[in-house]
Design an enzyme around this catalytic site. Structure first.
Site, PDB file in Angstrom:
ATOM      1  N   CYS A  90       0.845  -1.128   0.010  1.00 36.91           N
ATOM      2  CA  CYS A  90      -0.141   0.093   0.035  1.00 36.91           C
ATOM      3  C   CYS A  90       0.880   1.121  -0.080  1.00 36.91           C
ATOM      4  O   CYS A  90       0.411   2.308  -0.748  1.00 36.91           O
ATOM      5  CB  CYS A  90      -0.931  -0.254   1.112  1.00 36.91           C
ATOM      6  SG  CYS A  90      -0.116  -0.168   2.660  1.00 36.91           S
ATOM      7  N   HIS A 104      -2.090   0.786   7.049  1.00 36.68           N
ATOM      8  CA  HIS A 104      -2.456   1.077   5.672  1.00 36.68           C
ATOM      9  C   HIS A 104      -1.788   2.626   5.353  1.00 36.68           C
ATOM     10  O   HIS A 104      -1.812   3.456   6.308  1.00 36.68           O
ATOM     11  CB  HIS A 104      -3.965   1.044   5.549  1.00 36.68           C
ATOM     12  CG  HIS A 104      -4.389   0.989   4.069  1.00 36.68           C
ATOM     13  ND1 HIS A 104      -3.695  -0.003   3.163  1.00 36.68           N
ATOM     14  CD2 HIS A 104      -5.350   1.753   3.456  1.00 36.68           C
ATOM     15  CE1 HIS A 104      -4.439   0.231   2.063  1.00 36.68           C
ATOM     16  NE2 HIS A 104      -5.166   1.324   1.916  1.00 36.68           N
ATOM     17  N   ASP A 133      -8.020   5.627  -2.883  1.00 32.84           N
ATOM     18  CA  ASP A 133      -7.040   4.618  -2.323  1.00 32.84           C
ATOM     19  C   ASP A 133      -6.609   3.830  -3.533  1.00 32.84           C
ATOM     20  O   ASP A 133      -7.417   3.044  -4.086  1.00 32.84           O
ATOM     21  CB  ASP A 133      -7.702   3.714  -1.350  1.00 32.84           C
ATOM     22  CG  ASP A 133      -6.764   2.797  -0.719  1.00 32.84           C
ATOM     23  OD1 ASP A 133      -5.790   2.517  -1.031  1.00 32.84           O
ATOM     24  OD2 ASP A 133      -7.288   1.998   0.101  1.00 32.84           O
TER      25      ASP A 133
END
Lengths: 666, 305
Positions: free
Chosen positions: A409, A453, A469
């Site tokens: 991520c 994250h 995202d």
């Protein structure tokens, strides 16, 4: 020289047991040489008790202290602070055991032991530790009772233990009362948090590898309980902080965001989410919340990047209530000039990415289109979500976007923020946690380190900040189901901890057990550790209505007084009046003489007592004898009961006695 | 009557030197119609005391020396065939005396011991189908050596219970022993003692003793004592009702000897050690001997009022 009072055997036994139990939990963090040191000292002490060796002399004592201090210094690098202090404390606790010869030493050792038990809470305050500490406390109580035995007495250790257990049980109501009512005071000084190097967690800067490292940790970060139903997992973006500054390698917190700037502009809109969070200590000041979060705590404020920050680092479990407004627009009307910080870029590096971004800008002049194009790129190109992306080189964003296409991520978020910035769109990386595991038993979500994250938020005029995202495009499973599913193909979920129960979530009973245990711990943190300050006041107010501090203090004192009064009533039972007038008269007679320092032993007969009293008070002997005679005649010789005569005789004794204790009338 | 009792005490004290409390207790024991167990090392004056008591009280006296080969018949008596009359004639044994001294009772086997102890309890003996009453009054003074000594059969608790009191004489004080060494041999003094009481007087005294008043409050104290032995953890077992009866009877006799016609708690305390000492055992040491510390505990802790 008078010999000090020797130690009873049972006391030594329990002291040894208590010491072992009190030190045991500390071995999780104190250096291991202490274990050897302890064994050696215990052996010495036991041999000394068996008279095989002597007690340490002055030289030996000094040498032992020097060894312990040197050991603490070498292993901790300092003698100051909590870490070094605890090592020294335990070393002292051990050494006192060797030196102990008299009852007084034993008492010192017992109180040191209680202190050592308390210090273990500084390292771990879970329910297991609290329950465990009952063991050393019971053993210490048993030792304390054992110390009161005469040295020659043969007392079995079990008997002392039983008594200690009874004492502990009797203390339970008082303990509960104090827990509920005793005011929790803020510490006067902040104790340095013990060794937080070991604590994993988000830090204020991020290189892509950091998050991958976090994903190996199953440590709990926080638990959140929602009022109402749990929101869907993909909406659970827990913001911790934003990373605004990019130096070509790492993203870090911007200087401006670190300070206490003006709070950002935003408007409440839509339906709020209300929930409470119990977070584990992080040694960092920031709190976790869903956008846009407000809390009830006075010492927490919303910072310019919408994160929640506490005045002091969170160094023990913290409970706070949050209200989040997910649909709230953020900084809609801010001037574009004010967003310059969110456009910062290093002067050079990653040329291919820059070229691509400028190309995108040319093709999509509107910001939403451009963002869509970037996200579509991640979705359509063969990107892989993996914990093993390989080492990045100098232009690592170029490498990631055009060559390896493997990342975590942090890679995606970093790359996207970079691209947006090159394209002239203010953007930044948000670090936090995503998702969490619902606990059905307790209706709350638990978030662990591997839920860490990173995502992106960008700003455009009239819309304000918008979150995006890129990871969701590459691996929707990560967001919708969690890390384990996202890594299912790769099989790298918690690969370094094969025994973690989290790996065996598919085993129903094990999972249920884990959930129940976690729920228990949650309750402990929520209701026991979290019960202080505002929680306590709120609880008391719910029960007793609005109280201010003074009323509270007064009622506390009154309550304690009442408790003592009840105990006193129970002990002395003043309502049990002596119904027999003869006995009552004799008790008054005893009270009179007790003022002169003459007390009757329970087994002493009235005649013996009167004789003793008459010998001690020769002036009043006649009156005393007269009363005793009358009493005896009525009580034992079968003469008719005449309480008035007894009263008169008593009066005569009272008159004969000096009115002040210790002064004889002349 | 009381002056006569005082005279009796004086006379015995002239023979048994320096043992006034024990002599008084022994006399109280006889006044309470109880049997007496004297326990001490050999040579402490046990036999002399028994002899003196028998003499002064004007009782017929028999002494049985217990040994390991003593048979019940040696105590109770046997029937012997008489050639002249052609019949069996009963020859009564030494137990048919008013005061029987069973010397070193724990040297005999349990079988012989129980022959005597049954007679003590029943006041009669049954031999060859015929029940023969024992004389009235009937006292047994038994002496025994400490259990720890060799060649002894310890009396079981059930038989110890039949003795009203157990006394231990102890070493004499220095002055008393000096007088003993300088004076005449004690055994030679015994024949010179004259009986001071006759049977009728003794019976009257015993009747008077049993009439000594024990008030409600006092009986409550006795009950508290007994109750404590039954409820406290350190006692291996509690006192029997026979023991509480014995305690009250002994306290009455003690009060009577003190010149009172009512009992006070101090009387109970004075006889407590002698009456209950041999009936109590510590729980920690249930096979052990003597309840001295337990008696001290009772005296100290049980409320007298």
């Amino acid at each position: 020289m008078s010999t000090p009072q020797a130690l009873p055997r049972v006391a030594l036994t329990w002291l040894l047991v208590a010491q072992a139990l009190a030190i045991l939990p500390h071995f999780l963090h104190v250096p291991l040489w202490l274990a050897g040191f302890w064994l050696a000292c215990v052996t010495w002490r036991v041999q000394a008790f068996r008279m095989k060796v002597g007690y340490p002399g002055p030289t030996a004592k000094i040498a032992l202290v020097a060894v312990a201090a040197a050991g603490a210094y070498v292993s901790r690098g300092t003698l100051i602070g909590l870490d070094g202090g605890v090592v020294l404390l335990i070393a002292a606790f051990i050494l006192k055991m060797v030196e102990m010869r008299s009852r007084r030493d034993g008492l010192v050792l017992v109180f040191l032991g209680f202190f050592v038990v308390v210090t273990s809470y500084l390292f771990d305050d879970s329910i297991a530790t609290a329950l465990y500490s009952l063991l050393p406390v019971t053993a210490l109580l048993a030792a304390l009772i054992g110390l009161q035995q005469s040295p020659g007495a043969v007392v079995r250790p079990q008997a002392t233990l039983r008594l200690a257990g009874q004492l502990l049980l009797q203390a339970l109501p008082l303990m509960l009362l104090l827990f509920v009512f005793f005011p929790r005071m803020e510490p006067l000084w902040s104790l340095p948090v013990p060794d937080k190097k070991g604590i994993t967690g988000l830090s204020d800067n991020m290189s892509p590898g950091d998050v991958a490292e976090l994903s190996q940790s199953t440590e709990l970060v926080f638990r959140a309980r929602f009022e109402g139903p749990l929101p869907p997992r993909r909406d659970l973006y827990w913001r911790a902080l934003t990373l605004e500054h990019y130096d070509g390698r790492r993203w870090s917190q911007g200087y401006a965001a670190q300070g206490y700037g003006a709070p950002p502009a935003w408007r409440r809109q839509g339906n709020p989410l209300r929930y409470s969070v119990v977070m584990q200590p992080t040694a960092k000041p920031w709190l976790f919340g869903l956008d846009v979060a407000e809390t009830d705590r006075d010492d927490v404020r919303q910072m310019s990047d919408f994160r929640l920050q506490r005045r002091r680092p969170v160094d023990r479990a913290l409970l706070y209530q949050v209200t989040s407004w997910p649909q709230a627009p953020r900084e809609v009307n801010a001037a574009p000039q004010g967003m310059r910080r969110a456009l910062q870029l290093p002067s050079a590096g990653n040329p291919r990415t820059r070229a691509w971004a400028e190309d995108l800008r040319a093709r999509y002049p509107a910001t939403p289109d451009l963002v869509k194009a970037v996200l579509a790129h991640f979705r359509q190109e063969p990107y892989v979500y993996t914990l093993h992306p390989g080492e990045g080189g100098a232009d690592d964003i170029d490498q990631f976007l055009f060559e390896t296409r493997r990342g975590f991520c942090a890679h995606y978020a970093g790359a996207m923020a970079f691209v947006l910035r090159v394209a002239g769109i203010p953007a930044r990386v948000v670090a936090g946690y995503q998702g969490g595991e619902p606990n059905a038993a307790g209706n709350y979500i638990q978030v662990r380190q591997f839920d860490a994250h990173a995502w992106v938020e960008y700003w455009q005029p009239d819309t304000g900040w918008v979150s995006a995202d890129p990871t969701f495009q590459v691996s929707p499973e990560r967001i919708e189901q969690g890390l384990e599913e996202a890594l299912a193909k790769e099989g790298t979920f918690l690969e370094d901890s094969p025994l973690s129960p989290l790996r065996y979530r598919n085993l129903g009973w094990l999972n249920e057990l884990r959930m129940t245990w976690d729920n228990l711990n949650y309750g402990w943190q929520r209701w026991v550790l979290g019960y202080q300050g505002e929680q306590q006041l709120a609880f008391l107010q719910r029960w007793f209505g609005a109280v201010d501090g003074r009323v509270f203090a007064l009622s506390l004192v009154g309550g304690v007084g009442l408790a003592f009064a009840v105990v006193a009533l129970f002990l002395f039972k003043p309502w049990v009046r002596l119904r027999d007038p003869q006995q009552r008269a004799f008790r008054d007679f005893e009270i009179l003489l007790a003022r002169q320092g003459l007390r009757r032993h329970p087994g002493e007969g009235p005649r013996d007592f009167a004789r003793r009293a008459a010998a001690a008070l020769p002036r009043q002997a006649a009156a005393i004898d007269a009363f005793a005679h009358l009493f005896e005649a009525q009580r034992y010789a079968g003469e008719p009961a005449a309480s008035q005569a007894l009263r008169d005789a008593l009066k005569a004794v009272r008159r004969a006695l000096p009115w002040r204790p210790g002064v004889s009338s002349s | 009557m009381r002056t006569k009792l005082e005279a009796c005490l004086d006379a015995i004290n002239r023979v048994v030197l320096g043992k006034e409390p024990q002599v008084r207790l022994a006399l109280a024991c006889l006044l309470a119609k109880g049997h007496l167990l004297l326990e001490d090392l050999p040579g402490m004056g046990k036999t002399t005391l028994s002899h003196a008591l028998a003499k002064i009280l004007g009782l017929s006296f028999q002494r049985i020396q217990f040994t390991s080969d003593l048979l019940p018949g040696d105590i109770l008596g046997t029937s012997v065939f008489d050639k002249d009359s052609g019949q069996f004639v009963f020859h009564p044994g030494p137990v048919f005396a008013e005061l029987v001294l069973a010397d070193e009772i724990n040297r005999a086997t349990p079988k012989s011991q129980s022959a005597l102890l049954e007679a003590m309890e029943e006041g009669q003996v049954t031999i060859e189908g015929a029940t023969r009453p024992l004389p009235e009054p009937f006292f047994v003074i038994a002496t025994q050596n400490p259990v720890s000594q060799g060649g002894t059969f310890a009396l079981p608790e059930s038989q110890l219970d039949r003795f009203l009191m157990r006394l231990s004489l102890g070493y004499p004080a220095k002055a008393a022993e000096k007088a003993l060494l300088l004076g005449e041999a004690r055994r030679e003094l015994l024949p010179k003692l004259d009986p001071l009481l006759d049977h009728a007087e003794l019976a009257a005294l015993q009747a008077e003793v049993s009439r000594v008043r024990a008030s409600d409050a006092l009986v409550d104290y006795v009950l508290r004592l007994v109750e404590a032995t039954r409820s406290q953890a350190q006692f291996a077992w509690g006192l029997s009702p026979r023991a509480s009866l014995a305690l009250l009877a002994a306290a009455r006799a003690w009060a009577y000897l003190a010149g009172r016609d009512y009992v006070i708690p101090e009387d109970v305390q004075a006889v407590l050690g002698a009456v209950v000492g041999h009936r109590l055992r510590e729980r920690a040491d249930a096979t052990g001997h003597g309840g001295g510390t337990l008696v001290q505990w009772l005296l100290r802790e049980v409320p007298a009022l």
